[in-house]
Design an enzyme around this catalytic site. Structure first.
Site, PDB file in Angstrom:
ATOM      1  N   SER A   1      43.625  33.731  33.851  1.00  0.00           N
ATOM      2  CA  SER A   1      43.899  33.460  35.260  1.00  0.00           C
ATOM      3  C   SER A   1      44.521  34.721  35.865  1.00  0.00           C
ATOM      4  O   SER A   1      44.024  35.830  35.650  1.00  0.00           O
ATOM      5  CB  SER A   1      44.827  32.243  35.384  1.00  0.00           C
ATOM      6  OG  SER A   1      45.120  31.953  36.727  1.00  0.00           O
TER       7      SER A   1
ATOM      8  N   TYR B   1      40.166  34.979  46.335  1.00  0.00           N
ATOM      9  CA  TYR B   1      40.462  35.219  44.915  1.00  0.00           C
ATOM     10  C   TYR B   1      41.553  34.263  44.450  1.00  0.00           C
ATOM     11  O   TYR B   1      41.443  33.644  43.386  1.00  0.00           O
ATOM     12  CB  TYR B   1      40.885  36.672  44.704  1.00  0.00           C
ATOM     13  CG  TYR B   1      41.275  36.990  43.275  1.00  0.00           C
ATOM     14  CD1 TYR B   1      40.314  37.080  42.275  1.00  0.00           C
ATOM     15  CD2 TYR B   1      42.608  37.200  42.924  1.00  0.00           C
ATOM     16  CE1 TYR B   1      40.664  37.373  40.965  1.00  0.00           C
ATOM     17  CE2 TYR B   1      42.970  37.496  41.618  1.00  0.00           C
ATOM     18  CZ  TYR B   1      42.000  37.575  40.639  1.00  0.00           C
ATOM     19  OH  TYR B   1      42.347  37.863  39.344  1.00  0.00           O
TER      20      TYR B   1
ATOM     21  N   LYS C   1      41.379  31.264  41.433  1.00  0.00           N
ATOM     22  CA  LYS C   1      42.304  31.181  40.309  1.00  0.00           C
ATOM     23  C   LYS C   1      43.174  29.924  40.390  1.00  0.00           C
ATOM     24  O   LYS C   1      43.520  29.335  39.357  1.00  0.00           O
ATOM     25  CB  LYS C   1      43.173  32.442  40.237  1.00  0.00           C
ATOM     26  CG  LYS C   1      42.394  33.702  39.878  1.00  0.00           C
ATOM     27  CD  LYS C   1      41.700  33.595  38.520  1.00  0.00           C
ATOM     28  CE  LYS C   1      41.050  34.903  38.087  1.00  0.00           C
ATOM     29  NZ  LYS C   1      40.383  34.801  36.773  1.00  0.00           N
TER      30      LYS C   1
END
Length: 280
Positions: free
Chosen positions: A137, A151, A155
């Site tokens: 992660s 982004y 995650k």
């Protein structure tokens, strides 16, 4: 003590943390199956440590190929003891600047790709009654920042399903760990980074400034990918590994600040929150 004689399946080993992890794991006496997306990258993995590292072509966005590859690996090696979902990339741009196509591509690789590989490996580990799934992660999967919103979303999604998975498979003998690196000296901020095609001047002092900063430190980040690889190997060898492992001092600091922020806001607004319940 680092576990030996295990079969590790690591996605995205052409460079960066994945490449270093593959090499260090193999040096410790384990078999490494490393995936790459280009034919010309296979030799580099096969030759990394002869007889210990084996390259496979795999695009994690091709879910049929994912299943076929896992099947082929199990047929060849008999087991998969450790899965490391490392394949992924960064996308920079303010939320308004990012197109739906760019956002979907980010989610497809970072979330759905990791989900597809995880789902393909789970039947193998359930049959074995053992295994460890390591999700690469990011500190950005816990704490969001301007200019990295999509982004962050990819995650955060990885974190969400992996935390649930941790609870689902622990009784089956399978372990799950989310590794959350801070800035590491890899190509994440360099050649592998993608940028939103559109730019809007209004975000120059937020998303734009972060973009400049990240590019300016590329190649000089504090995180050592070899040391990071050793940290990952230690948690895989641990009897009771954590659900989350912050990787690097800056990641530790970031997670602590986020935890403090949540704790303070819950305390500050607890009465307003409680007022939403029925008054019995």
């Amino acid at each position: 003590m680092i576990a030996q004689n295990k079969v590790w399946f690591i996605t995205g080993v052409s460079s960066g943390l994945g490449r270093h992890l593959a090499e260090e794991v193999a040096k410790s006496g384990n078999i490494v199956i490393g995936t790459v997306r280009k034919q010309e990258q296979l030799a580099g993995i096969n030759d990394l440590l002869k007889g210990k590292t084996f390259g496979y072509l795999l695009d994690v966005n091709d879910h049929q190929q994912v299943n076929e590859t896992i099947h082929a690996v199990v047929n060849e090696f008999g087991q998969i003891d450790v899965l490391v979902n490392n394949a992924g990339y960064g996308l920079m741009g303010a939320i308004e600047e990012t197109s739906m196509e760019e956002a979907r591509a980010q989610m497809e690789t970072n979330f759905f790709g990791a989900l597809a590989v995880t789902q393909a490996v789970l039947p193998v580990m359930r049959k074995q009654g053992s295994g460890h799934i390591v999700q690469i992660s990011s500190q950005a999967g816990i704490s969001a920042n301007h200019g990295l919103g999509i982004y962050n979303a990819s995650k955060f999604a990885l974190e969400g399903f992996s935390e649930a998975l941790y609870k689902e498979v622990l009784p089956l003998g399978i372990k799950v760990t989310l590794v959350e690196p801070g800035p590491f000296r890899t190509e994440w901020a360099g050649a592998s980074m993608k940028f939103a095609e559109k730019t809007i001047e209004a975000y120059a002092d937020t998303a734009g400034r972060l973009k400049q900063y990240i590019q300016s430190i590329s190649g000089n980040q504090p995180g050592d990918p070899i040391a990071g690889a050793h940290s990952i190997m230690k948690i895989v060898a641990a009897e009771n590994p954590p659900l989350r492992l912050a990787l690097g001092k800056l990641a530790v600091e970031t997670l602590r600040k986020k935890a403090d922020w949540i704790k303070q806001e819950v305390a500050d607004w607890e009465k307003v929150s409680a007022d939403a319940d029925y008054k019995n």
